[in-house]
Design a protein around this motif. Structure first.
Motif, PDB file in Angstrom:
ATOM      1  N   LEU A   1       1.469   3.189   3.955  1.00  8.47           N
ATOM      2  CA  LEU A   1       1.155   3.615   5.322  1.00  8.47           C
ATOM      3  C   LEU A   1       1.877   2.664   6.255  1.00  8.47           C
ATOM      4  N   ASN A   2       2.848   3.186   6.947  1.00  7.62           N
ATOM      5  CA  ASN A   2       3.701   2.306   7.729  1.00  7.62           C
ATOM      6  C   ASN A   2       3.521   2.498   9.219  1.00  7.62           C
ATOM      7  N   TYR A   3       3.308   1.385   9.914  1.00  6.02           N
ATOM      8  CA  TYR A   3       3.300   1.459  11.375  1.00  6.02           C
ATOM      9  C   TYR A   3       4.214   0.388  11.966  1.00  6.02           C
ATOM     10  N   THR A   4       5.210  -0.001  11.150  1.00  2.66           N
ATOM     11  CA  THR A   4       6.239  -0.914  11.639  1.00  2.66           C
ATOM     12  C   THR A   4       7.095  -0.212  12.689  1.00  2.66           C
TER      13      THR A   4
ATOM     14  N   ILE B   1       3.206   6.356  10.831  1.00  3.84           N
ATOM     15  CA  ILE B   1       2.183   6.758  11.809  1.00  3.84           C
ATOM     16  C   ILE B   1       2.071   5.706  12.904  1.00  3.84           C
ATOM     17  N   CYS B   2       1.786   6.162  14.107  1.00  7.96           N
ATOM     18  CA  CYS B   2       1.670   5.281  15.282  1.00  7.96           C
ATOM     19  C   CYS B   2       0.256   5.415  15.839  1.00  7.96           C
ATOM     20  N   ASP B   3      -0.250   4.329  16.393  1.00 13.85           N
ATOM     21  CA  ASP B   3      -1.624   4.389  16.902  1.00 13.85           C
ATOM     22  C   ASP B   3      -1.720   4.871  18.347  1.00 13.85           C
ATOM     23  N   GLN B   4      -0.581   5.067  19.011  1.00 14.61           N
ATOM     24  CA  GLN B   4      -0.695   5.418  20.427  1.00 14.61           C
ATOM     25  C   GLN B   4      -1.365   6.783  20.655  1.00 14.61           C
ATOM     26  N   PRO B   5      -1.052   7.822  19.853  1.00 12.88           N
ATOM     27  CA  PRO B   5      -1.797   9.066  20.043  1.00 12.88           C
ATOM     28  C   PRO B   5      -3.319   8.871  19.900  1.00 12.88           C
ATOM     29  N   VAL B   6      -3.722   8.035  18.942  1.00 10.27           N
ATOM     30  CA  VAL B   6      -5.163   7.775  18.789  1.00 10.27           C
ATOM     31  C   VAL B   6      -5.705   7.011  20.001  1.00 10.27           C
ATOM     32  N   ASN B   7      -4.921   6.029  20.463  1.00 11.54           N
ATOM     33  CA  ASN B   7      -5.336   5.312  21.681  1.00 11.54           C
ATOM     34  C   ASN B   7      -5.546   6.300  22.819  1.00 11.54           C
ATOM     35  N   LEU B   8      -4.644   7.258  22.940  1.00 12.12           N
ATOM     36  CA  LEU B   8      -4.748   8.238  24.027  1.00 12.12           C
ATOM     37  C   LEU B   8      -5.950   9.147  23.824  1.00 12.12           C
ATOM     38  N   LEU B   9      -6.165   9.606  22.590  1.00 10.68           N
ATOM     39  CA  LEU B   9      -7.328  10.468  22.329  1.00 10.68           C
ATOM     40  C   LEU B   9      -8.625   9.741  22.667  1.00 10.68           C
ATOM     41  N   ARG B  10      -8.678   8.468  22.295  1.00  9.65           N
ATOM     42  CA  ARG B  10      -9.887   7.693  22.627  1.00  9.65           C
ATOM     43  C   ARG B  10     -10.049   7.556  24.132  1.00  9.65           C
ATOM     44  N   SER B  11      -8.931   7.397  24.820  1.00 13.12           N
ATOM     45  CA  SER B  11      -8.997   7.251  26.268  1.00 13.12           C
ATOM     46  C   SER B  11      -9.407   8.567  26.943  1.00 13.12           C
TER      47      SER B  11
ATOM     48  N   ILE C   1      -2.191  12.507  14.191  1.00 19.01           N
ATOM     49  CA  ILE C   1      -0.842  12.780  14.667  1.00 19.01           C
ATOM     50  C   ILE C   1       0.085  11.832  13.923  1.00 19.01           C
ATOM     51  N   ILE C   2       1.000  12.404  13.172  1.00 18.12           N
ATOM     52  CA  ILE C   2       1.813  11.633  12.227  1.00 18.12           C
ATOM     53  C   ILE C   2       3.295  11.981  12.407  1.00 18.12           C
ATOM     54  N   ILE C   3       4.132  11.213  11.740  1.00 21.86           N
ATOM     55  CA  ILE C   3       5.572  11.462  11.819  1.00 21.86           C
ATOM     56  C   ILE C   3       6.012  12.129  10.516  1.00 21.86           C
TER      57      ILE C   3
ATOM     58  N   GLU D   1       6.915  14.023  15.613  1.00 27.41           N
ATOM     59  CA  GLU D   1       5.516  13.593  15.642  1.00 27.41           C
ATOM     60  C   GLU D   1       4.669  14.806  16.008  1.00 27.41           C
ATOM     61  N   VAL D   2       3.790  15.185  15.104  1.00 28.20           N
ATOM     62  CA  VAL D   2       2.935  16.364  15.307  1.00 28.20           C
ATOM     63  C   VAL D   2       1.561  16.098  14.682  1.00 28.20           C
ATOM     64  N   ALA D   3       0.612  16.988  14.972  1.00 29.53           N
ATOM     65  CA  ALA D   3      -0.710  16.892  14.352  1.00 29.53           C
ATOM     66  C   ALA D   3      -0.641  17.414  12.918  1.00 29.53           C
ATOM     67  N   ALA D   4      -1.467  16.841  12.056  1.00 21.89           N
ATOM     68  CA  ALA D   4      -1.486  17.268  10.651  1.00 21.89           C
ATOM     69  C   ALA D   4      -2.865  17.002  10.079  1.00 21.89           C
ATOM     70  N   ILE D   5      -3.275  17.818   9.116  1.00 21.23           N
ATOM     71  CA  ILE D   5      -4.455  17.412   8.361  1.00 21.23           C
ATOM     72  C   ILE D   5      -3.972  16.500   7.248  1.00 21.23           C
ATOM     73  N   LEU D   6      -4.809  15.508   6.958  1.00 21.32           N
ATOM     74  CA  LEU D   6      -4.362  14.456   6.063  1.00 21.32           C
ATOM     75  C   LEU D   6      -5.326  14.317   4.898  1.00 21.32           C
ATOM     76  N   GLY D   7      -4.818  14.637   3.704  1.00 23.20           N
ATOM     77  CA  GLY D   7      -5.647  14.555   2.507  1.00 23.20           C
ATOM     78  C   GLY D   7      -4.881  13.950   1.356  1.00 23.20           C
ATOM     79  N   VAL D   8      -5.378  14.182   0.173  1.00 28.71           N
ATOM     80  CA  VAL D   8      -4.870  13.523  -1.019  1.00 28.71           C
ATOM     81  C   VAL D   8      -3.410  13.899  -1.306  1.00 28.71           C
ATOM     82  N   ASN D   9      -2.990  15.049  -0.815  1.00 24.93           N
ATOM     83  CA  ASN D   9      -1.596  15.461  -0.989  1.00 24.93           C
ATOM     84  C   ASN D   9      -0.711  15.090   0.189  1.00 24.93           C
ATOM     85  N   GLY D  10      -1.228  14.232   1.045  1.00 24.47           N
ATOM     86  CA  GLY D  10      -0.426  13.823   2.195  1.00 24.47           C
ATOM     87  C   GLY D  10      -0.653  14.734   3.383  1.00 24.47           C
TER      88      GLY D  10
END
Ligand code: G6P
Ligand code: MN
Length: 437
Positions: free
Chosen positions: A141-144, A167-177, A336-338, A355-364
């Motif tokens: 899981l890379n956020y470099t 993956i980047c945390d900014q979309p999550v930061n925005l959703l929380r905001s 929201i992932i890349i 960068e788009v929304a995705a469901i995230l499970g065991v298969n990625g």
């Protein structure tokens, strides 16, 4: 129970991540945790803090910190990667060199992001090679940063490796905001999002009854402005990047913009706001870096975490732990992932890392398509995408020409003569970090 390694364990973001792991130990239980860093000194300070934290709150955990790759990568299930090649000293140059020429100086946008990208690629590719030697099936899981450039480079070399997620945390930061604005639980939102990393838009945000909340959010922001959810722990400069969202919505009211778009919408205005002698890198080195390391040292000295708070930004740490849990337990939560476009945005080329929304499970990730985008957004995205692709070309082909093309195409630069001057200085400053152009 899972084995996790944090690459870049000596980062000031690590304590927050460790607290998230501790907080989530019932939903995402760890067997073994390793902190890995090439900087032994930074690693030790954070590692000694971790020992105290875990003695109190996670005694069953097998914990170790190291600078040895084999120890770090052996038998891992998850690799959380947050490395910063060149550290803050190089970030400072990334920001200050463009500003000397009146161009945006930012760690991921414009020539600063270009320089940082050219540094990150080699270390990221090396990290993946090393991880795959010792843990062929681990999730990386890379956020470099700069995530867009890093993702593009990784995709060229490791296209078939389905267990690497950028993956980047900014979309999550925005959703929380947005959640804070509406007084709602952001975990209930179902977002529709498209773009590139640090370059995207929320088109819709549904609540659990199917109502689109975007019109309401726009109206609130236009009326009362916008603040990050964690405004209390943020510097003024970060708050400024949120308050300007109001202007962005007035000029382009279709969608809710990622805050990073301001550097491309308003390069002139933003340059005037940036201080060429004291940039965000200075702010972080004088603030967060000193504070977190001092607190960690104190905790280690006293042998207790009582009365200390070393966390910076919960959202970042929480997100990565929740993402890992969503994969490990096949939760299929939306993030929201890349990922590679392949028609998700139907009028953008297939091999773009979008960068788009995705469901995230065991298969990625299973990403959601967004269809055709409008001419304005397509134009912006394609220019930025061309810049990103040319940057990665420049790295692999060791091409000065491609580097010059990349910078000329960047909206924060535009003028080719300026691009050349900036590039020449960046080459000097990054000697030893970049391939020779
Ligand atoms: C957000 C972005 C990251 C970025 C960080 C910068 O979280 O998504 O990509 O690295 O902000 O934070 P800093 O406090 O280091 O300027
Ligand atoms: Mn980011």
């Amino acid at each position: 129970k899972y084995n996790v390694v944090i690459v870049g364990g000596g980062s000031t973001w690590t304590p927050g991540l460790l607290q998230s792991l501790t907080k989530n130990k019932n939903v995402f239980p760890l067997n073994r945790l390793v902190l890995f860093d090439i900087d032994a000194e930074r690693q030790k300070i954070i590692g000694e803090y971790a020992k105290v934290l875990f003695k109190e709150k996670y005694p069953e955990l097998d914990f170790q910190y190291t600078t040895d790759k084999e120890i770090a990568y052996k038998n891992m299930d998850f690799v959380f990667c947050q490395m910063r090649t060149g550290g803050y000293a190089m970030r400072e140059l990334d920001e200050k060199i463009p500003l000397k020429f009146g161009v945006i100086g930012q760690e991921t946008c414009g020539p600063g992001g270009f320089a940082y990208g050219m540094r990150s690629i080699r270390d990221m590719l090396q990290m993946i090679e090393d991880v795959r030697k010792y843990s062929p099936n681990a999730w990386i899981l890379n956020y470099t940063n700069p995530a867009a450039i890093v993702a593009e480079a990784i995709n060229r070399v490791y296209k078939d490796d389905k267990r690497i997620l950028n993956i980047c945390d900014q979309p999550v930061n925005l959703l929380r905001s947005y959640g804070r604005l509406l007084d709602m639980d952001p975990y209930e939102f179902e977002p529709v999002y498209f773009g590139l990393n640090h370059f995207g838009w929320f088109t819709h945000l549904y609540d659990k009854f199917g109502n689109d909340l975007v019109p309401k959010i726009k109206e609130i922001i236009k009326r009362q402005g916008f603040k990050p959810v964690d405004a209390e722990q943020r510097d003024q400069s970060w708050l400024d990047t949120y308050s300007i969202v109001k202007d962005m919505l007035e000029d382009f009211p279709d969608y809710l913009p990622n805050t990073y778009l301001q550097y491309y919408y308003y390069p002139e205005y933003k340059v005037k706001k940036l201080d060429p002698n004291y940039t965000r890198a200075n702010e972080v080195m004088d603030g967060r870096e000193k504070r977190v390391f001092a607190e960690c040292r104190l905790v280690a000295e006293k042998g207790t975490t009582a009365g200390s708070s070393v966390v910076h930004n919960d959202a970042h740490g929480d997100m990565i732990v929740e993402v890992a849990e969503s994969i490990a337990h096949n939760k299929n939560r939306i993030y929201i992932i890349i990922t590679e476009n392949n028609g998700l945005i139907s009028n953008i080329q297939d091999d773009a890392m979008v960068e788009v929304a995705a469901i995230l499970g065991v298969n990625g990730p299973r990403p959601f398509g967004v269809g055709k985008i409008g001419t304005f957004y397509k134009g912006l995205m394609e220019q930025q995408l061309a810049y990103e692709k040319l940057t990665v070309d420049a790295y692999f082909e060791q091409s000065y020409e491609k580097a010059l093309q990349a910078l000329t195409l960047n909206r924060t630069v535009v003028d080719a003569k300026k691009a050349r001057k900036i590039l020449d200085e960046l080459i000097k400053a990054n000697k030893g970090y970049w391939p020779e152009l």
